[in-house]
Design an enzyme around this catalytic site. Sequence first.
Site, PDB file in Angstrom:
ATOM      1  N   HIS A  94     100.768  37.583  -6.597  1.00  0.00           N
ATOM      2  CA  HIS A  94     100.568  36.142  -6.706  1.00  0.00           C
ATOM      3  C   HIS A  94      99.680  35.734  -7.883  1.00  0.00           C
ATOM      4  O   HIS A  94      99.549  34.546  -8.157  1.00  0.00           O
ATOM      5  CB  HIS A  94     100.047  35.568  -5.382  1.00  0.00           C
ATOM      6  N   ASP A 117     101.487  30.034   2.012  1.00  0.00           N
ATOM      7  CA  ASP A 117     100.769  31.312   1.934  1.00  0.00           C
ATOM      8  C   ASP A 117      99.922  31.488   3.193  1.00  0.00           C
ATOM      9  O   ASP A 117      99.491  30.503   3.807  1.00  0.00           O
ATOM     10  CB  ASP A 117      99.842  31.250   0.704  1.00  0.00           C
ATOM     11  N   HIS A 119      97.106  32.901   2.764  1.00  0.00           N
ATOM     12  CA  HIS A 119      95.800  32.862   2.099  1.00  0.00           C
ATOM     13  C   HIS A 119      95.732  31.683   1.136  1.00  0.00           C
ATOM     14  O   HIS A 119      96.776  31.231   0.636  1.00  0.00           O
ATOM     15  CB  HIS A 119      95.564  34.151   1.312  1.00  0.00           C
ATOM     16  N   ASP A 121      94.108  31.778  -1.858  1.00  0.00           N
ATOM     17  CA  ASP A 121      94.158  32.290  -3.243  1.00  0.00           C
ATOM     18  C   ASP A 121      93.383  31.391  -4.197  1.00  0.00           C
ATOM     19  O   ASP A 121      93.810  31.144  -5.333  1.00  0.00           O
ATOM     20  CB  ASP A 121      95.623  32.435  -3.717  1.00  0.00           C
ATOM     21  N   HIS A 134      94.981  38.345  -7.531  1.00  0.00           N
ATOM     22  CA  HIS A 134      95.989  37.630  -6.719  1.00  0.00           C
ATOM     23  C   HIS A 134      95.349  36.778  -5.625  1.00  0.00           C
ATOM     24  O   HIS A 134      96.044  35.948  -5.035  1.00  0.00           O
ATOM     25  CB  HIS A 134      97.051  38.588  -6.151  1.00  0.00           C
ATOM     26  N   ASP A 225     104.420  32.547  -1.144  1.00  0.00           N
ATOM     27  CA  ASP A 225     103.999  33.928  -0.893  1.00  0.00           C
ATOM     28  C   ASP A 225     104.702  34.379   0.383  1.00  0.00           C
ATOM     29  O   ASP A 225     104.567  33.736   1.435  1.00  0.00           O
ATOM     30  CB  ASP A 225     102.474  33.967  -0.723  1.00  0.00           C
ATOM     31  N   ASP A 227     103.997  36.440   2.427  1.00  0.00           N
ATOM     32  CA  ASP A 227     103.099  36.703   3.559  1.00  0.00           C
ATOM     33  C   ASP A 227     102.795  35.453   4.382  1.00  0.00           C
ATOM     34  O   ASP A 227     102.123  35.536   5.419  1.00  0.00           O
ATOM     35  CB  ASP A 227     101.829  37.457   3.133  1.00  0.00           C
ATOM     36  N   GLU A 270     105.017  38.610  -3.835  1.00  0.00           N
ATOM     37  CA  GLU A 270     104.372  39.540  -2.897  1.00  0.00           C
ATOM     38  C   GLU A 270     105.344  40.291  -1.994  1.00  0.00           C
ATOM     39  O   GLU A 270     104.926  40.891  -0.999  1.00  0.00           O
ATOM     40  CB  GLU A 270     103.260  38.853  -2.078  1.00  0.00           C
TER      41      GLU A 270
HETATM   42 MN   LIG Z   1      99.219  34.512  -2.114  1.00  0.00          MN
END
Ligand SMILES: [Mn+2]
Length: 314
Positions: A94, A117, A119, A121, A134, A225, A227, A270
């Site tokens: 990312h 995402d 997260h 980031d 990332h 992302d 994730d 990712e």
């Molecule tokens: Mn990310």
Amino acid sequence: LDFSSSPFSRGQPRVGVDRGPDVIRAAGLVHRLHEQGCAVKDYGNLTFEEVVVDEPVGAVKCVRAVGSANQRLSEAVQNVKRDGHTSVLLGGDHSLAIGSIHGHSAAVGDLSVVWVDAHADINTPLTSPTGNIHGQPMSYLLHELQSKIPVLPNFTWIKPCVSAKDLVYIGLRDVDPEEHYILKLLGVKVFSMSAVDQLGVARVMEETCDYLSARVKKPIHLSFDIDAIDPSITPATGTPVVGGLTYREGVYITEHLCQTGLLSAVDMVEVNPLRGQTEQEVQSTVHTAVDLLLGCFGRRREGNHSSDYILPEP
Ligand SMILES: [Mn+2]
């Protein structure tokens, strides 16, 4: 729409995420986009010069490699946008959002950013607990954090290009305390997993688009992302977090953004085939990434047909 793909992994420490673009291609993405009527040009994998000596700067790892790869990516995205196409970036990790969003904005001006995402980031180089870039890309891009970013080698070309009011997060469930402070300080619009649970994905998307188009309708950059999706569906990724978006919620997000007509660039990042425990885990992750991209470009679950279809007569 035009692809740039960046088999790049230095924004994080795990091997394999640089193989993401090729497994997404191998799953037939370009063919399936053609089938649904999209004109697609695949630019192939960008190649990056090897950075031989790349000692950490403070705690931040692989600064020079990440900086120069993103500069190259930014130029590639600028070319795609100046030719009038929609840009699709297949990552890679990312950290590539730095070059993708920078290049998009350099070509078209002010953007709305939808960041899906687990997260945020948004660590700065000085708050990052890991030093992996990332986990930091948004901090380099936001005007409001410019004074908090130290000078880093190969990062001097980056100009902040996103305002905090033009950013919406969806799917957050693993946010560092420093990041939570930044999000509150800047008043960033966040739909965490709690908000998705409370409101449902349809209301989240309605509110996201109302919020982003309240002043003026800007081109949308979707940075997705993998994730963000629950690891029971997309386990082949570097930093999985339980309790994520369902497959259906993910696809709904892409369908809704497609229907705005404002989607101008998409990152899919990712996907790491080496992080799957079995071939089935890898395939589930890759097919979900493909379906999310198909949703971005017109695939609807109710079905599709081309506008010039003629029903055959006997
Ligand atoms: Mn990310």
